[in-house]
Each structure stands twice: as C-alpha cells, then as structure tokens.
Design an enzyme around this catalytic site. Structure first.
Site, PDB file in Angstrom:
ATOM      1  N   ASP A 106       0.862  -1.177   0.000  1.00  0.00           N
ATOM      2  CA  ASP A 106       0.000   0.000   0.000  1.00  0.00           C
ATOM      3  C   ASP A 106       0.899   1.229   0.000  1.00  0.00           C
ATOM      4  O   ASP A 106       1.750   1.373   0.876  1.00  0.00           O
ATOM      5  CB  ASP A 106      -0.867  -0.034   1.269  1.00  0.00           C
ATOM      6  CG  ASP A 106      -2.255   0.515   1.037  1.00  0.00           C
ATOM      7  OD1 ASP A 106      -2.353   1.592   0.423  1.00  0.00           O
ATOM      8  OD2 ASP A 106      -3.230  -0.126   1.471  1.00  0.00           O
ATOM      9  N   ASP A 207      -3.013   4.726  -2.413  1.00  0.00           N
ATOM     10  CA  ASP A 207      -4.064   5.368  -1.632  1.00  0.00           C
ATOM     11  C   ASP A 207      -4.430   6.740  -2.198  1.00  0.00           C
ATOM     12  O   ASP A 207      -3.539   7.560  -2.459  1.00  0.00           O
ATOM     13  CB  ASP A 207      -3.534   5.526  -0.199  1.00  0.00           C
ATOM     14  CG  ASP A 207      -4.614   5.818   0.813  1.00  0.00           C
ATOM     15  OD1 ASP A 207      -5.463   4.939   1.038  1.00  0.00           O
ATOM     16  OD2 ASP A 207      -4.603   6.920   1.400  1.00  0.00           O
ATOM     17  N   GLU A 263      -6.347   3.965  -5.950  1.00  0.00           N
ATOM     18  CA  GLU A 263      -7.635   4.164  -5.283  1.00  0.00           C
ATOM     19  C   GLU A 263      -8.134   5.556  -5.671  1.00  0.00           C
ATOM     20  O   GLU A 263      -7.466   6.558  -5.378  1.00  0.00           O
ATOM     21  CB  GLU A 263      -7.475   4.066  -3.763  1.00  0.00           C
ATOM     22  CG  GLU A 263      -8.823   4.065  -3.063  1.00  0.00           C
ATOM     23  CD  GLU A 263      -8.804   4.655  -1.667  1.00  0.00           C
ATOM     24  OE1 GLU A 263      -9.690   4.320  -0.871  1.00  0.00           O
ATOM     25  OE2 GLU A 263      -7.899   5.464  -1.363  1.00  0.00           O
ATOM     26  N   HIS A 337     -11.240  -2.663   3.434  1.00  0.00           N
ATOM     27  CA  HIS A 337     -11.193  -2.263   4.840  1.00  0.00           C
ATOM     28  C   HIS A 337     -11.979  -0.988   5.137  1.00  0.00           C
ATOM     29  O   HIS A 337     -12.059  -0.581   6.288  1.00  0.00           O
ATOM     30  CB  HIS A 337      -9.729  -2.088   5.248  1.00  0.00           C
ATOM     31  CG  HIS A 337      -9.087  -0.941   4.505  1.00  0.00           C
ATOM     32  ND1 HIS A 337      -8.852  -0.970   3.144  1.00  0.00           N
ATOM     33  CD2 HIS A 337      -8.669   0.276   4.922  1.00  0.00           C
ATOM     34  CE1 HIS A 337      -8.317   0.178   2.770  1.00  0.00           C
ATOM     35  NE2 HIS A 337      -8.189   0.945   3.820  1.00  0.00           N
ATOM     36  N   ASP A 338     -12.514  -0.338   4.121  1.00  0.00           N
ATOM     37  CA  ASP A 338     -13.303   0.886   4.312  1.00  0.00           C
ATOM     38  C   ASP A 338     -14.797   0.648   4.107  1.00  0.00           C
ATOM     39  O   ASP A 338     -15.588   1.586   4.226  1.00  0.00           O
ATOM     40  CB  ASP A 338     -12.878   1.963   3.298  1.00  0.00           C
ATOM     41  CG  ASP A 338     -11.469   2.479   3.507  1.00  0.00           C
ATOM     42  OD1 ASP A 338     -10.971   2.414   4.649  1.00  0.00           O
ATOM     43  OD2 ASP A 338     -10.869   2.938   2.522  1.00  0.00           O
TER      44      ASP A 338
HETATM   45  O1  TEU Z   1      -9.516   5.881   1.670  1.00  0.00           O
HETATM   46  C1  TEU Z   1      -9.929   6.997   0.929  1.00  0.00           C
HETATM   47  C2  TEU Z   1     -11.258   7.475   1.179  1.00  0.00           C
HETATM   48  O2  TEU Z   1     -11.719   8.359   0.502  1.00  0.00           O
HETATM   49  C3  TEU Z   1     -11.962   6.939   2.352  1.00  0.00           C
HETATM   50  O3  TEU Z   1     -11.957   7.953   3.289  1.00  0.00           O
HETATM   51  C4  TEU Z   1     -13.330   6.523   2.014  1.00  0.00           C
HETATM   52  O4  TEU Z   1     -14.015   7.501   1.310  1.00  0.00           O
HETATM   53  C5  TEU Z   1     -14.064   6.285   3.258  1.00  0.00           C
HETATM   54  O5  TEU Z   1     -13.324   5.366   4.015  1.00  0.00           O
HETATM   55  C6  TEU Z   1     -15.410   5.712   3.002  1.00  0.00           C
HETATM   56  O6  TEU Z   1     -16.057   5.668   4.220  1.00  0.00           O
HETATM   57  C7  TEU Z   1      -8.163   5.649   1.829  1.00  0.00           C
HETATM   58  C8  TEU Z   1      -7.945   4.462   2.725  1.00  0.00           C
HETATM   59  O7  TEU Z   1      -8.450   3.319   2.103  1.00  0.00           O
HETATM   60  C9  TEU Z   1      -8.561   4.736   4.063  1.00  0.00           C
HETATM   61  O8  TEU Z   1      -8.492   3.635   4.918  1.00  0.00           O
HETATM   62  C10 TEU Z   1      -7.842   5.921   4.652  1.00  0.00           C
HETATM   63  O9  TEU Z   1      -8.473   6.293   5.846  1.00  0.00           O
HETATM   64  C11 TEU Z   1      -7.805   7.113   3.709  1.00  0.00           C
HETATM   65  O10 TEU Z   1      -7.493   6.768   2.370  1.00  0.00           O
HETATM   66  C12 TEU Z   1      -6.747   8.082   4.154  1.00  0.00           C
HETATM   67  O11 TEU Z   1      -5.496   7.514   3.942  1.00  0.00           O
END
Ligand code: TEU
Ligand code: CA
Length: 575
Positions: A106, A207, A263, A337-338
């Site tokens: 990542d 990311d 992403e 994970h989000d």
């Molecule tokens: O996620 C990007 C992101 O936009 C997230 O905030 C997403 O919109 C949100 O989780 C939806 O609820 C990435 C990573 O995957 C995330 O875990 C990180 O918190 C974020 O970037 C910051 O690095």
C-alpha cells in the site's frame, strides 16, 4: 476450453490474477499481543494458496502513530514493530514467491503523518527545504484559507502555531497533505518506491492517488448544511494528478513488470480511462467508488439508513463494464477495509440459509465480470457486519468523528447514528479474521485489539474448509473457473433483462461464445427469460443451488431465493 485460444488477446499477469487484501492488524496474530502481524500472514500462506488467489495486497505496515490505523505514515522505510521486522518482511516476500504468490504494498503518498520527520522540519522553519513538501497557506478573515471539509469531519485546515500558517489535511488532522508541486518531494516518493521494489515486491495499491494534484487557487467548494464546503471539484482528479502519475511511470513504474492499482474516489469512467488506459501511461487499473456509494444519503453523506437499489447497481456496473471495454481495465470489488461487509450490505445475513446463498450469489455476480478480482479478507467465508451496541466499541476515526459531528451539530440522535454506523461503519470490515471456532476465533491467544464477531462459531475458515458446499469452496470454484474459461477475462458485457427489478442478469460474448450469468438479489423466487441464441448448446458451469452434474443444458425459467447460475454457450455446439 481450458486452454487459451489463439484469437484471445495477450494477457498481462495482473489481468488474470486474483488479488486478496490483507488488513494486517486483523488478519492473524502470531505472538499473542492481540495484533495481527507479518509472521501471522506467513503462517497463512498455504491457506491463501489453497483458496486460489495469486496476489496479496497488504494494507500499511509502516511506522505510524495510528491516527488512521497506519494510513498515517511517519517512516516509509521502517516496519512498525508490532507488525514485525524487515527480516520478517523479506521472509514473507521470499516464501510467498516460492509458493507462487505475489506481494503488493500500500503506497500512501497523498499525505504523511504529522509525525513524519519531513513534516516536523517543514513546520519548523520557512527556510527549510521541507517547507514546500506540504501545503501551507495564510488564513483568511481570521479563519482557514477556504471552506473545505475534511473527509473525517470538521475543517480540512489546521492552524500550526510553530509555522504561523494553516496546513491542508483532507483526512485526519494528523495526515497533512503532501505538496506534489514540489519536485524534490516527488523524487522522495520515487526513491521510496524503488526501495520497496528492490526488496522484490510486485506492485502498489496507491491510496487516494487521484488527490495528489490540487487546484492552486484553493477556491471554496459548494457549501453544505454544516457551513463547510466540498473539496472534490478542486482537489480530486485534477489534470496535475495525471501529469504526476505519468512522470511516476516514466521514472519508476516503466522499469518493472508490476501491478498498479490507484484508489480513486469520485473517478468517472472518463477519468478511469485516463488513469488506467490500455497504453499504460499511468496505472494498470483503479478502484472506482460509484458502486459503493449507491446507499449514501441524498446529501452524499454515507451516514443514512438507505440500502443499495438493485437498478442503480445494475446501471453502475454496466456503465463501468461497457465504458472501459477495450479502453482500460476494471477492478472488481464489493468490499475492502473501508466498506461494510458485502453479505450484510447487499445480501442477507439474517438467517444462515439466506446468508450462504446470498454470499455465493454476490461473488458470482461480481467475479464473472471483466476485470481483476479483489477479495477482502473474510469475504471468502461470508464474514458479516459487527453487532455494535455502543460508541465505545468503535475504533475507526472516521466513524467516531462522524458520531460526534452528527449528534452534536446535525441534530441526529445517538440512537439513530448508531443504527447508521452499524450498517455503514468501516469498522465492520476490521473485526479479526475468523479462523476457528476456538478461543478468539483462532486469531490470537491474547486479548484481541478489536472484539471478535460473536458469530465466529458458525463462520470460520476451519469449518468451511471441511465443507465442500461452503462459501469458501464456492470462491475456490469461481477463481478456478476464471482461469479455465477465457471468456470471463476477455468477453464484452451486456445487461440481460435490464428492467428486471430483482435479478441481475448479464451476457459476456467473445469469439463465438456467450456466457450467461443470472443472479437473484431477492429472497423470493423470480421468473426470468433466459437468453435465446439461434444455434449451438448451453452448458452449465456453476450455480449456488445446482449440483456439479455434467451436461446440464437446460436453462432455468426461475431463480430460487438468492440463486445464481452461470451457463456457457458455444455456437458450434462444443462445450
Ligand atoms: O480511503 C480513501 C477514502 O476516501 C476513504 O476515506 C473513504 O471515502 C471512506 O473510508 C469511506 O467511508 C483511503 C484508505 O483506504 C482509508 O483507509 C484511509 O483512511 C484514507 O485513504 C486516508 O489515507
Ligand atoms: Ca502480534
């Protein structure tokens, strides 16, 4: 059928690989401190190989103060001691390679932690070469430079006493945005990438890589009810982001045969065609977000009790499948994970029968499409959302901040907010992996950092590995099928019965063959009209009810509760 025919275009290895995402903190703990770690991952490589995945994407394991569980990095070339050592990492890469598994890291370079030494030097002096590594601005009218709202609630600017200026953070205030306009910063990032590539890794998941370019005017965004503005028109998918990625490709990526996936929240089909075009000017593919935001509220906030409307899901998937065809490459994901757990979000976890059928149906619907499949840890055993009962059970900063923001500033009751969080929170994906029906689901012999989902007795890898009819074995079959049947990789895509309110049915065509996939998204039986082709024969490939009997050639006119079927048609009558 099992061999690639000559008419099929050459395939890059990442196009017919299956990627498995590991969230290391919650995957497997080897030393009883309750936190998953690298030796834990190492101990599960055989499990992953058995599952039939090819690539492991490991969420951040670098040094971090953990304001955002490792997505706030304070040192890019050191591994956080709780995850292990660099020797553990090298051993993991080497062993994985011996077992035919690749490792993708990542890369979080839109922002660092505020505890990164670059930021400490940047804030300390205006004469430091590090000052321009971050985005510093004067305040306006005694307030921040503009109205942008952070993704994690509140203003996206924080005043720093030492610098006497505001810095930008689109996420947590401990995640200052890097300034990609600064050539020296870009070079640092390329050096970090080289450092990891030299250790033998096989790619990067990047990311929020479409946030790296910002409109230098920092204009206010459209204002919401909270008095803050949306930054997305000025800090996402800007032309600068494409320029930086092209430079990154020329300087680093072009030298390696690796997998790159960006992403990219807010990316449209047109954006994705630029990021992930066939001519490989930037990345191999991106994670688009449209299909995981269909259950957002009208104000685009994720906090609501809406669910995913099937017509919108069909429309969105169709748009991406047809829109990228022969132009760019799709990624296929329901969860990460989000995101909440797909079986709870779009299937039915209220009863063991519906749970099993709907988990298999969702996997069929997604993994028979065109693109590279991604599976998030636990999805392959149908792990569900977590039965949160109170705010103290949450760990995720986005959820916790939103809880206080909504209950204090937006007139939402704590009870309502908890209901929304139970279905939408990122923490649903972060409870530990369920390996066994034993203590702590076999995740740790100590105290787990995050509570184990109480359904681990029923839902765990041990039980499902033994049961030929489990979700786990169904995933194995799906992945094997993708390797055996070229049309799943190469075929085009067209919705079938697009107007059907409960069934997601589509056709894939390539070189005289047709694949038909039909998935019932409801718990009730549904009538369908199977496709009619003038000549040739249909053969059954896979279903979550039908048995593996050979030569099943009659197409169903009805689909049972959450039933999914896959048939292959050959115009020449040959299977
Ligand atoms: O996620 C990007 C992101 O936009 C997230 O905030 C997403 O919109 C949100 O989780 C939806 O609820 C990435 C990573 O995957 C995330 O875990 C990180 O918190 C974020 O970037 C910051 O690095
Ligand atoms: Ca541990």
């Amino acid at each position: 059928m099992s061999k690639q025919s000559r008419t099929e275009p050459p395939v890059k290895w990442w196009q017919n690989s299956v990627v498995y995402q590991i969230y290391p903190r919650s995957f497997m703990d080897s030393n009883g401190d309750g936190i998953g770690d690298l030796p834990g991952i190492l101990s599960k490589l055989d499990y992953l190989r058995e599952l039939g995945v090819d690539v492991l994407w490991i969420s951040p394991i670098y040094m971090s103060p953990k304001a955002d569980n490792g997505y706030d990095i304070s040192d890019y070339v050191r591994i956080m001691p709780e995850f292990g050592t660099v020797e553990d990492f090298d051993r993991l890469v080497n062993t994985a390679h011996q077992k035919g598994l690749k490792i993708v890291m990542d890369l979080v370079v839109n922002h660092t932690s505020d505890e990164h030494s670059w930021f400490e030097k940047s804030r300390a002096s205006k004469d430091s070469p590090y000052r321009e590594y971050y985005i510093w601005q004067e305040g306006k009218d005694e307030g921040p430079p503009n109205n942008w709202r952070s993704n994690f609630s509140g203003s996206a600017w924080k005043y720093d006493e030492t610098a006497g200026l505001y810095y930008l953070h689109l996420f947590h205030q401990k995640q200052p945005e890097l300034n990609w306009e600064c050539a020296a910063l870009r070079q640092e990032v390329y050096d970090i990438m080289e450092w990891w590539l030299q250790r033998g890794i096989d790619g990067f998941r990047m990311d929020v890589i479409n946030y790296i370019g910002k409109d230098p005017g920092y204009p206010d965004g459209p204002m919401g009810p909270d008095g803050l503005g949306d930054f997305s028109a000025f800090a996402v998918n800007q032309p600068q982001s494409h320029r930086y990625l092209q430079e990154m490709r020329e300087q680093v990526l072009a030298k390696y045969d690796i997998l790159t996936v960006g992403e990219t929240p807010f990316a449209t089909v047109a954006d994705a065609i630029q990021y992930a075009s066939k001519d490989e000017k930037e990345l191999n593919m991106v994670f688009q977000f449209e299909h995981v935001e269909l259950d957002y509220a009208q104000d685009k906030s994720k906090w609501s009790d809406s669910s995913v409307p099937l017509d919108a899901l069909k429309h969105t998937m169709n748009k991406w499948q047809t829109g990228l065809h022969e132009k760019a490459w799709n990624s296929l994901y329901w969860g990460n994970h989000d995101q909440p757990r797909p079986v709870s979000r779009m299937g039915n976890d209220s009863d063991p029968f519906f749970w099993e059928k709907s988990a298999k149906m969702l996997a069929t619907c997604l993994y028979m499409m065109q693109g590279t499949p991604y599976v998030y840890q636990g999805e392959e055993i149908g792990m569900t959302n977590f039965p949160f009962k109170s705010i103290d059970q949450f760990h995720d900063v986005e959820s916790i901040n939103a809880y206080y923001d909504y209950t204090k500033n937006r007139g939402i009751t704590p009870e309502t907010m908890l209901i929304w969080m139970r279905s939408k929170s990122r923490d649903n994906a972060r409870s530990p992996m369920q390996w066994t029906s034993g203590k702590n689901a076999g995740f740790t012999i100590g105290e787990p950092w995050f509570a184990i989902n109480p359904n681990y007795n029923r839902i765990n890898t041990e039980a499902q590995s033994k049961d030929e009819n489990s979700i786990y074995h169904f995933y194995r079959r799906l992945f094997r099928l993708r390797k055996q049947v070229g049309i799943i990789t190469h075929g085009d895509f067209a919705l079938h019965q697009p107007e059907h309110p409960q069934v997601f049915s589509y056709l894939r065509q390539h070189a005289g063959q047709t694949l038909w996939v039909a998935c019932n998204f409801s718990q009730h039986q549904q009538s369908i009209q199977p496709p009619h082709l003038p000549k040739g024969a249909w053969n059954f490939l896979l279903g979550n009810y039908l048995s593996k009997e050979e030569n099943q050639t009659v197409l169903p006119l009805e689909l049972k509760s959450y039933e999914a079927v896959v048939f292959l048609h050959n115009a020449l009558g040959e299977p």
